[in-house]
Motif scaffolding. Structure first.
Motif, PDB file in Angstrom:
ATOM      1  N   ARG A 165       0.910  -1.196  -0.099  1.00 12.76           N
ATOM      2  CA  ARG A 165       0.096   0.051   0.066  1.00 12.76           C
ATOM      3  C   ARG A 165       0.884   1.326  -0.025  1.00 12.76           C
ATOM      4  O   ARG A 165       0.505   2.352  -0.520  1.00 12.76           O
ATOM      5  N   CYS A 168       2.261   2.051  -3.530  1.00 10.99           N
ATOM      6  CA  CYS A 168       1.368   2.537  -4.282  1.00 10.99           C
ATOM      7  C   CYS A 168       1.003   4.183  -3.772  1.00 10.99           C
ATOM      8  O   CYS A 168       1.140   4.776  -4.906  1.00 10.99           O
ATOM      9  N   GLU A 169       1.172   4.410  -2.628  1.00 10.12           N
ATOM     10  CA  GLU A 169       1.022   5.613  -2.349  1.00 10.12           C
ATOM     11  C   GLU A 169       2.281   6.575  -2.834  1.00 10.12           C
ATOM     12  O   GLU A 169       2.242   7.916  -3.164  1.00 10.12           O
ATOM     13  N   LYS A 173       7.948   1.513  -7.814  1.00 14.24           N
ATOM     14  CA  LYS A 173       7.474   0.192  -8.370  1.00 14.24           C
ATOM     15  C   LYS A 173       7.978  -0.690  -7.511  1.00 14.24           C
ATOM     16  O   LYS A 173       9.277  -1.023  -7.158  1.00 14.24           O
ATOM     17  N   TYR A 191      -1.557  -8.656  -6.349  1.00 12.53           N
ATOM     18  CA  TYR A 191      -1.789  -7.907  -7.424  1.00 12.53           C
ATOM     19  C   TYR A 191      -3.303  -8.015  -7.742  1.00 12.53           C
ATOM     20  O   TYR A 191      -4.054  -6.986  -8.105  1.00 12.53           O
ATOM     21  N   ILE A 196      -0.734  -4.236  -6.014  1.00 15.32           N
ATOM     22  CA  ILE A 196       0.489  -3.859  -6.986  1.00 15.32           C
ATOM     23  C   ILE A 196      -0.143  -3.504  -8.314  1.00 15.32           C
ATOM     24  O   ILE A 196      -1.024  -4.225  -8.679  1.00 15.32           O
ATOM     25  N   LYS A 197       0.507  -2.348  -8.791  1.00 15.03           N
ATOM     26  CA  LYS A 197       0.039  -1.918 -10.119  1.00 15.03           C
ATOM     27  C   LYS A 197       0.641  -2.476 -11.280  1.00 15.03           C
ATOM     28  O   LYS A 197       1.688  -2.979 -11.318  1.00 15.03           O
TER      29      LYS A 197
END
Length: 323
Positions: A165, A168-169, A173, A191, A196-197
């Motif tokens: 988290r 992401c913030e 990567k 994911y 996970i992007k």
């Protein structure tokens, strides 16, 4: 009639990561200047980039003792030096510290004072401060041995989800470090949960004692567990480093070399980071592929908003010093 095979018109681009220094005890027989100080680490990152490396994976060490460190100020100085010298390479910081558990032999429910367990936020303090392109997310728990030192590498699912988290913030990567099959499956779950992007970035860590062997079969199996849109790389420790470079290239993956994982070019012949990268580049090109530039890797990984290599971070150092 002899069947014919035509290769694709364009060569596949392979990302070469150089892990320039790790946490393991220094080998007193190593004849060259092993990168310990921020100045030395920045210099060897430049050496690796000149040899063809796309990404530099970075640990830091205590300049006085040479031991591995998680001091955010050392990370900050190292990253600033790399950016200020204008090295064209993607920066990948380790975030694997703070997960060292040493059970008390008389009561394994308690950790010895030498244990080093941190919260997710504390483990990523240097990442928040430096904002690298990539940082490692070690999705594993298990018994490990390093330099004759036995310990439990402890990463709970709660901590890993919180670290994801935070990644992401921050817009950094995560590189999922997978030591065994269950690690890939849990990363797949994160994911699917949106932690996970896309595209997810996995790395198979092979050859660690009591984890997965650095063999072809291991790499093929772990690859089979990946999401269809995943990017991946794989590496082997010690004498299995270059065989796993070749194997990863043949299986469509990316590669990692460097002194963190292996000190030798050949038996009894010590290496430098530059020489290890040069050999990996040669293997990639001999197998008919090409090395990705940092710009090409940035596009492959969909990296957005990270500072350019020439842009030093300007945040205040005070908060990091308190961790």
């Amino acid at each position: 009639m002899i069947p014919t095979y035509s290769r694709p018109a364009e060569k596949r681009k392979v990302v070469v990561t150089c892990a320039v220094t790790g946490n393991a005890p220094l080998n007193p027989k190593y004849p060259y200047e092993y990168p310990v100080t921020p100045t030395q680490i920045a210099a060897t990152v430049a050496e690796a980039a000149s040899a063809g490396a796309t990404v530099a994976h970075i640990h830091v060490r205590d300049p006085q003792t040479g031991h591995g460190s998680r001091d955010p100020l050392l990370f900050r100085e190292t990253v600033d030096r790399i950016r200020q010298q204008g090295t064209n390479i993607l920066i990948n910081l380790t975030a694997g510290m703070g997960a060292l558990f040493l059970p008390d032999p008389t009561d394994e429910g308690r950790g010895l004072p030498e244990s080093d367990m941190l919260s997710a936020a504390a483990r990523l303090a240097h990442v928040r401060d430096c904002l690298p392109d990539i940082a490692s997310l070690d999705v594993t728990t298990g018994n490990q041995v390093e330099g004759g030192f036995d310990y439990v590498y402890l990463n709970t699912t709660r901590t890993l989800r919180e670290m994801a988290r935070i990644f992401c913030e921050l817009g950094v990567k995560p590189e999922v470090e997978a030591f065994q099959a269950g690690d890939v499956l849990f990363a797949n779950a994160m994911y699917a949960e949106g932690l996970i992007k896309a595209p997810p970035l996995y790395q198979f860590v092979l050859g660690v004692k009591w984890a997965s062997p650095a063999e072809t079969e291991t790499m093929i199996y772990l690859k089979s567990l990946l999401p269809s849109d995943a990017l991946w790389s794989g590496f082997g420790l010690s004498h299995r480093q270059m065989p796993m470079v070749a194997q990863a290239v043949l299986l469509g993956g990316n590669v990692r070399v460097g002194l963190e994982d292996n000190l030798y070019l050949d038996r009894g012949r010590f290496a430098t980071n530059g020489k290890l990268v040069e050999r990996a580049v040669r293997i990639i090109e001999d197998l008919g592929e090409a090395v990705a530039t940092p710009q090409e890797a940035r596009a492959m990984m969909r990296l957005d908003g990270a500072p350019s290599p020439s842009q030093p971070v300007t945040q205040d150092r005070t908060q990091a010093a308190s961790v």
